[in-house]
Design a protein around this motif. Structure first.
Motif, mmCIF file in Angstrom:
data_model
loop_
_atom_site.group_PDB
_atom_site.id
_atom_site.type_symbol
_atom_site.label_atom_id
_atom_site.label_comp_id
_atom_site.label_asym_id
_atom_site.label_seq_id
_atom_site.Cartn_x
_atom_site.Cartn_y
_atom_site.Cartn_z
ATOM 1 N N ILE A 215 2.181 -11.562 10.303
ATOM 2 C CA ILE A 215 3.790 -12.272 11.036
ATOM 3 C C ILE A 215 4.534 -10.833 10.984
ATOM 4 O O ILE A 215 4.407 -9.957 9.862
ATOM 5 N N ASP A 216 5.132 -9.995 12.019
ATOM 6 C CA ASP A 216 5.880 -9.138 12.141
ATOM 7 C C ASP A 216 6.704 -9.250 10.905
ATOM 8 O O ASP A 216 6.984 -7.467 10.216
ATOM 9 N N LYS A 217 7.279 -9.928 10.602
ATOM 10 C CA LYS A 217 8.882 -10.145 9.948
ATOM 11 C C LYS A 217 8.635 -10.180 8.410
ATOM 12 O O LYS A 217 9.326 -10.590 7.780
ATOM 13 N N ASN A 218 6.967 -10.583 8.187
ATOM 14 C CA ASN A 218 7.534 -10.614 6.803
ATOM 15 C C ASN A 218 6.267 -9.225 5.861
ATOM 16 O O ASN A 218 5.426 -9.271 6.767
ATOM 17 N N LEU A 219 6.558 -9.446 4.527
ATOM 18 C CA LEU A 219 5.597 -8.274 3.908
ATOM 19 C C LEU A 219 4.850 -9.142 3.624
ATOM 20 O O LEU A 219 4.637 -10.422 3.065
ATOM 21 N N GLN A 220 3.003 -8.947 4.029
ATOM 22 C CA GLN A 220 2.085 -10.096 3.782
ATOM 23 C C GLN A 220 1.693 -9.563 2.283
ATOM 24 O O GLN A 220 0.770 -8.376 2.207
ATOM 25 N N ALA A 221 1.052 -10.457 0.754
ATOM 26 C CA ALA A 221 0.435 -10.115 -0.201
ATOM 27 C C ALA A 221 -0.869 -10.481 0.429
ATOM 28 O O ALA A 221 -1.360 -11.267 0.876
ATOM 29 N N VAL A 222 -1.998 -9.729 0.494
ATOM 30 C CA VAL A 222 -3.406 -9.295 0.775
ATOM 31 C C VAL A 222 -4.557 -9.985 0.191
ATOM 32 O O VAL A 222 -3.881 -9.572 -0.814
ATOM 33 N N GLY A 223 -5.035 -10.874 0.443
ATOM 34 C CA GLY A 223 -6.448 -11.329 0.005
ATOM 35 C C GLY A 223 -5.484 -11.828 -1.889
ATOM 36 O O GLY A 223 -4.752 -13.110 -1.778
ATOM 37 N N ASP A 224 -6.029 -12.067 -2.735
ATOM 38 C CA ASP A 224 -5.840 -12.432 -3.760
ATOM 39 C C ASP A 224 -4.439 -11.982 -4.261
ATOM 40 O O ASP A 224 -4.476 -11.674 -6.081
ATOM 41 N N ILE A 661 0.907 -5.151 0.794
ATOM 42 C CA ILE A 661 0.882 -5.245 -0.742
ATOM 43 C C ILE A 661 -0.992 -5.470 -1.167
ATOM 44 O O ILE A 661 -1.126 -6.774 -1.014
ATOM 45 N N PHE A 662 -1.342 -4.501 -1.264
ATOM 46 C CA PHE A 662 -3.619 -4.900 -1.762
ATOM 47 C C PHE A 662 -3.286 -4.957 -3.511
ATOM 48 O O PHE A 662 -2.629 -3.714 -3.948
ATOM 49 N N THR A 663 -3.847 -5.637 -3.897
ATOM 50 C CA THR A 663 -4.698 -5.239 -5.002
ATOM 51 C C THR A 663 -5.852 -5.501 -5.789
ATOM 52 O O THR A 663 -6.270 -5.988 -4.492
ATOM 53 N N ARG A 664 -6.179 -4.298 -6.594
ATOM 54 C CA ARG A 664 -7.742 -4.504 -7.023
ATOM 55 C C ARG A 664 -7.190 -4.226 -8.101
ATOM 56 O O ARG A 664 -7.106 -3.771 -9.046
ATOM 57 N N LEU A 665 -6.621 -6.293 -8.902
ATOM 58 C CA LEU A 665 -6.974 -5.920 -10.800
ATOM 59 C C LEU A 665 -7.719 -6.822 -10.589
ATOM 60 O O LEU A 665 -8.575 -5.927 -11.123
ATOM 61 N N GLN A 687 -10.133 -3.801 2.026
ATOM 62 C CA GLN A 687 -9.404 -4.875 3.214
ATOM 63 C C GLN A 687 -8.131 -3.488 3.099
ATOM 64 O O GLN A 687 -7.297 -2.917 3.889
ATOM 65 N N ALA A 688 -7.416 -3.261 2.091
ATOM 66 C CA ALA A 688 -6.645 -1.793 2.153
ATOM 67 C C ALA A 688 -7.173 -0.755 3.072
ATOM 68 O O ALA A 688 -6.157 0.176 3.640
ATOM 69 N N ARG A 695 3.269 2.382 4.996
ATOM 70 C CA ARG A 695 4.219 1.431 4.219
ATOM 71 C C ARG A 695 3.913 0.741 3.674
ATOM 72 O O ARG A 695 4.746 -0.729 2.618
ATOM 73 N N SER A 696 2.770 0.684 3.249
ATOM 74 C CA SER A 696 1.864 -0.222 2.320
ATOM 75 C C SER A 696 1.900 0.259 0.684
ATOM 76 O O SER A 696 1.996 1.579 0.598
ATOM 77 N N PHE A 697 1.055 -0.498 0.262
ATOM 78 C CA PHE A 697 1.235 -0.054 -1.554
ATOM 79 C C PHE A 697 0.326 -1.361 -1.913
ATOM 80 O O PHE A 697 -0.129 -2.061 -1.425
ATOM 81 N N LEU A 698 -0.805 0.035 -3.147
ATOM 82 C CA LEU A 698 -1.870 -0.183 -3.303
ATOM 83 C C LEU A 698 -1.962 -0.506 -4.509
ATOM 84 O O LEU A 698 -1.761 1.085 -4.660
ATOM 85 N N ILE A 699 -2.488 -0.911 -5.877
ATOM 86 C CA ILE A 699 -2.690 -0.820 -7.190
ATOM 87 C C ILE A 699 -4.213 -1.634 -6.944
ATOM 88 O O ILE A 699 -4.914 -2.367 -6.563
#
Length: 879
Positions: A215-224, A661-665, A687-688, A695-699
């Motif tokens: 959804i365009d209006k939301n930040l997406q927390a991708v995957g896990d 927001i993408f994470t590899r934690l 996925q990232a 405008r995305s953020f990856l850790i």
């Protein structure tokens, strides 16, 4: 997870419209969407015939899906919406403002297993048929051409499943089920197409590409990301032990200071669906700031008290409409009305600065006179004390004239029946006359009764032809006579009449409430949001959060950032700074104009010139256990909190709107996933690679550690280099690593495209900290006077910090002989010298043999010598 600008949808050139089940004559719609809401999760898939793209989203956990369905329909603009025939959502009402056809399909077409198998089969068949790489960007190899009957159990299906996992969240069971419905629909179109048109139809009904969307209006927390960052634990509840120690294990636990259940549900919705719109976020910040202000302390406390009375009014009104409301539910409705009136009074009495928009909106919607009228009507009608004692709804006396008259007749019924019994006794000979009694039973009416022994002997049909036996008990027999039937007509079934009248009065009262159900639910929704704002203000005040500055840039600038959960369980938490700008990559010529960030504070100890030294990638090294993982999650959580509308744990935060927001934690391994830990890590990074924007953020926390060191380092380098090469599309990245050789060789940092940081440490005997460590770990351990102290500060670095893994092992009380062996092997590997076979075990056994011989020759009465030998044995084993 797709880009925010979705391609315009071309309308179908055919004008005929399909009926609900008339698929054989249906036009080939340009955009078809399948949607389902089940178990609190909303799932959706859509297919674009023009581009032959199948697009899949992640499940959305939500209590009321109406708003999100509206957003999806406005964003995607489908011509046909496929829904389950057994769904409980009123899709017809939702799509009333859209030019959309609804088609219902059996619920079995939305089954998870069918959707999963459909995806796997489509993937394998498409690769076999086309042998081209445009199915998925990562799929370039062709597979054997046969699809085995056992589907997901085959080796080929396993490989397909692993590849698809990079693009499809198979944990989103509702969405995966929608995939099965889409494929069933497309298969139906192909089956019902004329042979002459089959080729053209097949080209429009056979997907060639698979992409994710959100959804365009939301930040997406991708995957896990939700689970990796401990944002909320959807599947489990807080344990008794956690409640005992008030443990804040997730972000939701920290933020959820709401007073009401609806407020808690709304907070959960906000936490799970962070916002991507600056205007909404700024309005939330203004509301939180209002309730957080010292001048509103009393207002905030009053709200916490009154909002405890708020209940789930939607469920209560449903009970009223279905005539199933009990006394407790009526009491809860009364409490809701009381809550609304009190909150209105709190805001109405406020004489300070302007109220926030949410409070003004509540004041404008609230009809206090109506709420008082509804509340008084319930209070006058129901006696809650008696209702609680009797376990049913008891109405107050004198609430209705007709009901009062019935109660008076019922209260005087004993005297009437006694008089009737006396009159009848005079007409009967003894023993019937002396033992007769008249009783009343609801629904059965009025009956004559005698002891069974008398009635069985003296009441005979010939003598009493109008007497009809109704029933007998152990002691009495009950009869209906013509005179009793006259009483039924004259007095009536009083108790049943009372119940009917009470039901009618309650029904009228329920209708009075239900007429205003829309207003009541709107007010309850506003109060739930007010509860959330007040809760966020309470948390911000207690934990010293600050209002973030949200910008339309891709800048991330945090001063004194803290971890929202860790700081609550740590006596002294060390804050850290962060400064990143997305979209720079390896563009050495990139210059950042300071004017574009005129509202942003300069980096610490810097000036405007420092803004031109911004980087998109931050590489973090440091010792084991020195706080790297905490720092990574801390930054991601601060970004996430800002997009909820919460204040953040920092001294200052300027945060550009973040789309994903993408994470590899940490790796969530289960046997059900059928994937190795390293495969899961790869999928998280893929996925990232596929969906990240500037405008995305990856850790990435130690990506590559799950395989051969050389392969892992190579993958780590390749991934970072790939993102850097994107230049203006490079996301903001923070990556921690122990692959020191890459950094030492200056392979990544030679052109200063990456900011290199480390976690600061010091030795206890040194006054100043060591940022670049050249001392070997062997020297640290051998010198017992030196101890490594972690300062948990992230600082710029020009060289590498050692990992100090052996120091950590020593601190964990690993046996000394293992520590020594590890030190020796580490030195051999570092110097690339041959590793000799260990002789420690042989030496230990030789010593133990000599001690055993000493035992045998030592006299049994020499106790002190035996004790000395035992100490020697223990010392040998320990060392």
């Amino acid at each position: 997870m797709e880009e925010k600008n979705i391609d315009d949808v071309l309308l179908s050139s055919q004008s005929s419209r399909s009926s609900e089940h008339g698929r054989s004559s249906a036009p080939h719609h340009e955009c078809v969407m399948a949607m389902n809401y089940r178990g609190g999760s909303l799932g959706s898939v859509y297919y674009k015939a023009g581009s032959r793209e199948l697009r899949i989203m992640q499940d959305i956990t939500i209590r009321d899906p109406s708003d999100y369905i509206h957003q999806l329909l406005e964003q995607i603009c489908p011509q046909l919406l496929i829904i389950s025939s057994t769904g409980n959502v009123d899709y017809e009402a939702i799509v009333s403002g859209h030019d959309i056809i609804i088609e219902k399909m059996p619920n079995k077409d939305f089954a998870y297993n069918k959707g999963r198998y459909s995806l796997l089969t489509w993937y394998l068949e498409t690769i076999d048929r086309q042998k081209q790489s445009d199915i998925l960007e990562s799929s370039t190899q062709s597979l054997p051409s046969t699809v085995s009957a056992d589907g997901a159990d085959s080796a080929r299906s396993m490989q397909a499943y692993l590849r698809l996992n990079c693009h499809v969240d198979f944990n989103s069971s509702t969405t995966v089920g929608c995939v099965g419905a889409i494929f069933s629909y497309l298969q139906g179109l192909r089956s019902n197409t004329n042979e002459a048109d089959f080729s053209a139809s097949s080209s429009r009904t056979q997907p060639l590409q698979l992409r994710a969307f959100s959804i365009d209006k939301n930040l997406q927390a991708v995957g896990d990301t939700i689970s990796s960052l401990d944002i909320i634990d959807i599947n489990s509840t807080t344990t008794a032990q956690e409640k005992k120690f008030n443990k804040k294990s997730t972000l939701f636990d920290v933020l959820n200071k709401t007073s009401s259940l609806p407020g808690s549900h709304k907070m959960k919705q906000w936490v799970l669906q962070p916002v991507y719109e600056k205007e909404i976020l700024e309005e939330r910040y203004r509301s939180v700031a209002f309730f957080k202000h010292d001048e509103q302390r009393q207002l905030s406390k009053h709200l916490q008290i009154y909002l405890k009375q708020l209940r789930n009014i939607s469920t209560l009104l449903d009970q009223l409409q279905n005539n199933r409301a009990n006394a407790n539910e009526w009491k809860q409705l009364l409490q809701c009305a009381y809550c609304m009136i009190q909150v209105y009074g709190v805001f109405n009495a406020f004489s300070g600065a302007d109220l926030p928009a949410i409070a003004v909106q509540f004041q404008q919607h609230a009809d206090i006179d109506l709420l008082k009228e509804l509340g008084i009507a319930v209070h006058r009608m129901i006696n809650f004390e008696l209702s609680n004692n009797e376990g049913r709804i008891v109405l107050n006396k004198r609430v209705d004239d007709q009901l009062n008259a019935l109660h008076e007749r019922y209260d005087g019924l004993d005297d009437i029946l006694a008089q009737e019994a006396e009159e009848i006794s005079h007409m009967l000979a003894d023993p019937l006359g002396s033992t007769v009694n008249v009783v009343y039973f609801p629904q059965l009416g009025y009956l004559l009764t005698w002891p069974v022994a008398i009635a069985s002997v003296h009441i005979v049909p010939e003598q009493f032809p109008d007497f009809t036996l109704q029933f007998t008990s152990c002691e009495n027999a009950y009869y209906k006579s013509d005179h009793m039937r006259e009483l039924d007509e004259r007095l009536g079934d009083i108790h049943s009449l009372i119940i009917d009248r009470e039901v009618k009065l309650l029904h009228d009262l329920a209708e009075k409430w239900c007429v205003h159900s829309t207003l009541l639910m709107d007010l309850a929704t506003l109060l739930a949001e007010i509860d959330c704002y007040n809760a966020l203000a309470v948390v911000a005040k207690q934990n010293k959060y600050v209002k973030p500055e949200i910008t339309n840039t891709s800048v991330l600038h945090i001063l004194g950032g803290r971890h929202p959960m860790c700081e609550l369980v740590t006596e002294s938490f060390i804050p850290n700074d962060t400064y990143l700008v997305g979209g720079i990559g390896d563009r050495a010529e990139r210059k950042i104009e300071c004017d574009s960030f005129k509202n942003m504070m300069c980096p610490p100890d810097g000036d405007a010139q420092d803004l031109q030294e911004a980087r998109s990638v931050m590489l973090l090294s440091g010792a084991n256990g020195s706080g790297k993982s905490v720092y990574l999650t801390q930054v991601a959580l601060i970004i996430y909190m800002a997009h909820i509308g919460s204040f953040v744990p920092a001294d200052h935060a300027s945060i550009g709107l973040t789309d994903k927001i993408f994470t590899r934690l940490r790796t969530s391994e289960t046997s059900a996933k059928m994937q190795s830990a390293f495969t899961i890590d790869l999928q998280q990074v893929l996925q990232a690679i596929d969906y990240a924007t500037d405008r995305s953020f990856l850790i990435m926390d130690e990506f590559g550690k799950g395989t051969n060191a050389a392969d892992g380092a190579g993958l780590f380098y390749a991934v970072l280099n790939h993102f850097l090469s994107r230049k203006e599309k490079c996301p903001k990245i923070i990556a921690s690593t122990h692959f020191h050789d890459i950094i030492a060789s200056r392979t990544l940092t030679q052109n200063h495209f990456i900011s290199l940081y480390t976690t600061e440490i010091m030795f206890v005997q040194m006054e100043q900290s060591l940022q670049g460590i050249s001392r070997s770990e062997v020297e640290v351990i051998e010198n017992e006077q030196q101890e490594v102290i972690f300062l948990y500060r992230v600082v710029p670095a020009t060289d590498l910090s050692a990992s100090f893994g052996i120091c950590q092992a020593n601190a964990a009380n690993m046996p000394l002989h293992l520590i020594r062996r590890a030190m020796f092997l580490s030195e051999c590997l570092t110097n690339q010298t041959p590793i000799p076979l260990s002789t420690e075990s042989d030496d230990m056994f030789d010593q133990l043999e000599r001690l055993a011989e000493a035992f045998t020759v030592t006299p049994a009465d020499h106790i002190s010598e035996h004790q000395s030998l035992m100490k020697s044995v223990l010392r040998v084993i320990k060392n």
